[in-house]
Design a protein around this motif. Structure first.
Motif, PDB file in Angstrom:
ATOM      1  N   GLU A 181      -0.377   4.605   0.116  1.00  0.00           N
ATOM      2  CA  GLU A 181      -0.911   5.639   0.995  1.00  0.00           C
ATOM      3  C   GLU A 181      -1.861   5.010   2.001  1.00  0.00           C
ATOM      4  O   GLU A 181      -2.550   4.045   1.692  1.00  0.00           O
ATOM      5  CB  GLU A 181      -1.682   6.669   0.172  1.00  0.00           C
ATOM      6  CG  GLU A 181      -0.833   7.457  -0.793  1.00  0.00           C
ATOM      7  CD  GLU A 181      -1.678   8.448  -1.575  1.00  0.00           C
ATOM      8  OE1 GLU A 181      -2.833   8.713  -1.190  1.00  0.00           O
ATOM      9  OE2 GLU A 181      -1.174   8.956  -2.573  1.00  0.00           O
ATOM     10  N   PRO A 182      -1.906   5.561   3.198  1.00  0.00           N
ATOM     11  CA  PRO A 182      -2.875   5.026   4.150  1.00  0.00           C
ATOM     12  C   PRO A 182      -4.299   5.351   3.690  1.00  0.00           C
ATOM     13  O   PRO A 182      -4.547   6.370   3.042  1.00  0.00           O
ATOM     14  CB  PRO A 182      -2.542   5.736   5.457  1.00  0.00           C
ATOM     15  CG  PRO A 182      -1.712   6.897   5.078  1.00  0.00           C
ATOM     16  CD  PRO A 182      -1.098   6.612   3.743  1.00  0.00           C
ATOM     17  N   GLU A 183      -5.199   4.492   3.989  1.00  0.00           N
ATOM     18  CA  GLU A 183      -6.589   4.671   3.599  1.00  0.00           C
ATOM     19  C   GLU A 183      -7.287   5.713   4.469  1.00  0.00           C
ATOM     20  O   GLU A 183      -8.238   6.346   4.046  1.00  0.00           O
ATOM     21  CB  GLU A 183      -7.313   3.318   3.729  1.00  0.00           C
ATOM     22  CG  GLU A 183      -8.355   3.098   2.673  1.00  0.00           C
ATOM     23  CD  GLU A 183      -8.908   1.695   2.743  1.00  0.00           C
ATOM     24  OE1 GLU A 183     -10.082   1.564   3.125  1.00  0.00           O
ATOM     25  OE2 GLU A 183      -8.157   0.749   2.433  1.00  0.00           O
ATOM     26  N   TYR A 184      -6.794   5.885   5.695  1.00  0.00           N
ATOM     27  CA  TYR A 184      -7.402   6.809   6.641  1.00  0.00           C
ATOM     28  C   TYR A 184      -6.377   7.840   7.077  1.00  0.00           C
ATOM     29  O   TYR A 184      -5.184   7.572   7.122  1.00  0.00           O
ATOM     30  CB  TYR A 184      -7.922   6.054   7.869  1.00  0.00           C
ATOM     31  CG  TYR A 184      -8.920   4.988   7.536  1.00  0.00           C
ATOM     32  CD1 TYR A 184     -10.242   5.331   7.263  1.00  0.00           C
ATOM     33  CD2 TYR A 184      -8.559   3.647   7.488  1.00  0.00           C
ATOM     34  CE1 TYR A 184     -11.177   4.360   6.953  1.00  0.00           C
ATOM     35  CE2 TYR A 184      -9.494   2.677   7.181  1.00  0.00           C
ATOM     36  CZ  TYR A 184     -10.791   3.035   6.912  1.00  0.00           C
ATOM     37  OH  TYR A 184     -11.719   2.086   6.604  1.00  0.00           O
ATOM     38  N   THR A 185      -6.852   9.000   7.455  1.00  0.00           N
ATOM     39  CA  THR A 185      -5.965  10.023   8.034  1.00  0.00           C
ATOM     40  C   THR A 185      -6.100   9.956   9.546  1.00  0.00           C
ATOM     41  O   THR A 185      -6.995   9.292  10.082  1.00  0.00           O
ATOM     42  CB  THR A 185      -6.370  11.432   7.548  1.00  0.00           C
ATOM     43  OG1 THR A 185      -7.670  11.736   8.067  1.00  0.00           O
ATOM     44  CG2 THR A 185      -6.367  11.513   6.028  1.00  0.00           C
ATOM     45  N   GLU A 186      -5.239  10.693  10.221  1.00  0.00           N
ATOM     46  CA  GLU A 186      -5.315  10.729  11.686  1.00  0.00           C
ATOM     47  C   GLU A 186      -6.646  11.311  12.141  1.00  0.00           C
ATOM     48  O   GLU A 186      -7.188  10.902  13.165  1.00  0.00           O
ATOM     49  CB  GLU A 186      -4.162  11.543  12.266  1.00  0.00           C
ATOM     50  CG  GLU A 186      -2.862  10.788  12.263  1.00  0.00           C
ATOM     51  CD  GLU A 186      -1.773  11.539  12.999  1.00  0.00           C
ATOM     52  OE1 GLU A 186      -2.071  12.204  14.021  1.00  0.00           O
ATOM     53  OE2 GLU A 186      -0.630  11.466  12.544  1.00  0.00           O
ATOM     54  N   ASP A 211      -9.456  10.837  10.822  1.00  0.00           N
ATOM     55  CA  ASP A 211     -10.458   9.770  10.760  1.00  0.00           C
ATOM     56  C   ASP A 211     -10.382   8.861  11.983  1.00  0.00           C
ATOM     57  O   ASP A 211     -11.372   8.239  12.353  1.00  0.00           O
ATOM     58  CB  ASP A 211     -10.261   8.925   9.507  1.00  0.00           C
ATOM     59  CG  ASP A 211     -10.540   9.688   8.225  1.00  0.00           C
ATOM     60  OD1 ASP A 211     -11.384  10.597   8.263  1.00  0.00           O
ATOM     61  OD2 ASP A 211      -9.895   9.363   7.210  1.00  0.00           O
ATOM     62  N   LEU A 212      -9.241   8.783  12.607  1.00  0.00           N
ATOM     63  CA  LEU A 212      -9.045   7.868  13.720  1.00  0.00           C
ATOM     64  C   LEU A 212      -9.408   8.471  15.065  1.00  0.00           C
ATOM     65  O   LEU A 212      -9.459   7.777  16.059  1.00  0.00           O
ATOM     66  CB  LEU A 212      -7.596   7.370  13.746  1.00  0.00           C
ATOM     67  CG  LEU A 212      -7.145   6.613  12.497  1.00  0.00           C
ATOM     68  CD1 LEU A 212      -5.661   6.268  12.603  1.00  0.00           C
ATOM     69  CD2 LEU A 212      -7.963   5.345  12.311  1.00  0.00           C
ATOM     70  N   GLU A 213      -9.636   9.771  15.109  1.00  0.00           N
ATOM     71  CA  GLU A 213      -9.979  10.401  16.377  1.00  0.00           C
ATOM     72  C   GLU A 213     -11.347   9.919  16.847  1.00  0.00           C
ATOM     73  O   GLU A 213     -12.274   9.765  16.070  1.00  0.00           O
ATOM     74  CB  GLU A 213     -10.022  11.915  16.224  1.00  0.00           C
ATOM     75  CG  GLU A 213      -8.646  12.518  16.109  1.00  0.00           C
ATOM     76  CD  GLU A 213      -8.717  14.033  16.026  1.00  0.00           C
ATOM     77  OE1 GLU A 213      -9.724  14.630  16.463  1.00  0.00           O
ATOM     78  OE2 GLU A 213      -7.763  14.615  15.531  1.00  0.00           O
ATOM     79  N   GLU A 214     -11.457   9.745  18.136  1.00  0.00           N
ATOM     80  CA  GLU A 214     -12.736   9.366  18.722  1.00  0.00           C
ATOM     81  C   GLU A 214     -13.292  10.577  19.466  1.00  0.00           C
ATOM     82  O   GLU A 214     -12.562  11.299  20.126  1.00  0.00           O
ATOM     83  CB  GLU A 214     -12.574   8.200  19.697  1.00  0.00           C
ATOM     84  CG  GLU A 214     -12.220   6.922  19.016  1.00  0.00           C
ATOM     85  CD  GLU A 214     -12.194   5.748  19.994  1.00  0.00           C
ATOM     86  OE1 GLU A 214     -12.939   5.808  20.993  1.00  0.00           O
ATOM     87  OE2 GLU A 214     -11.436   4.826  19.743  1.00  0.00           O
ATOM     88  N   GLU A 237       0.842  -1.192   0.000  1.00  0.00           N
ATOM     89  CA  GLU A 237       0.000   0.000   0.000  1.00  0.00           C
ATOM     90  C   GLU A 237       0.879   1.244   0.000  1.00  0.00           C
ATOM     91  O   GLU A 237       1.791   1.368   0.802  1.00  0.00           O
ATOM     92  CB  GLU A 237      -0.929   0.011   1.211  1.00  0.00           C
ATOM     93  CG  GLU A 237      -1.991  -1.053   1.161  1.00  0.00           C
ATOM     94  CD  GLU A 237      -2.936  -0.985   2.345  1.00  0.00           C
ATOM     95  OE1 GLU A 237      -2.841  -0.040   3.149  1.00  0.00           O
ATOM     96  OE2 GLU A 237      -3.768  -1.891   2.460  1.00  0.00           O
TER      97      GLU A 237
END
Length: 103
Positions: A88-93, A95-98, A86
């Motif tokens: 590029e990552p599929e998600y950015t940071e 997107d990962l925040e809760e 892969e």
């Protein structure tokens, strides 16, 4: 049941060669164990038998653990297959925040 009924058939006596003068016979480990255990009371012989059975079970489980580890390695390799390709990552940071709301 006493020791000899359980273990005596498990090993055969060591054959000796015919020599002009007899040499002392060297006992193998199983024979030494047998000679010592025969001197013990029957209850203690049963304890020795329990311990031997424990050692056998422990010895027989090792190949199973090795096989389980191999399956784990193969599963992990299969799950990770293609990830290193892969670009590029599929998600950015972001997107990962809760986000938690206080209720």
């Amino acid at each position: 049941m006493i020791w000899t009924e359980v273990f005596a058939p498990a090993y055969a006596p060591v054959e000796t060669q015919t020599l002009p003068h007899p040499l002392p016979r060297i006992m193998n480990v199983a024979e030494k164990i047998d000679n010592q255990v025969r001197r013990l009371p029957e209850q203690t012989q049963a304890e020795v038998l329990d311990f031997v059975e424990y050692l056998l079970a422990k010895t027989e489980q090792k190949p199973v653990r090795d096989e389980e580890q191999e399956w784990t390695r193969m599963s992990l390799a299969s799950a990770m297959q293609g990830l290193e390709e892969e670009s590029e990552p599929e998600y950015t940071e972001a997107d990962l925040e809760e986000r938690f709301s206080s209720s």
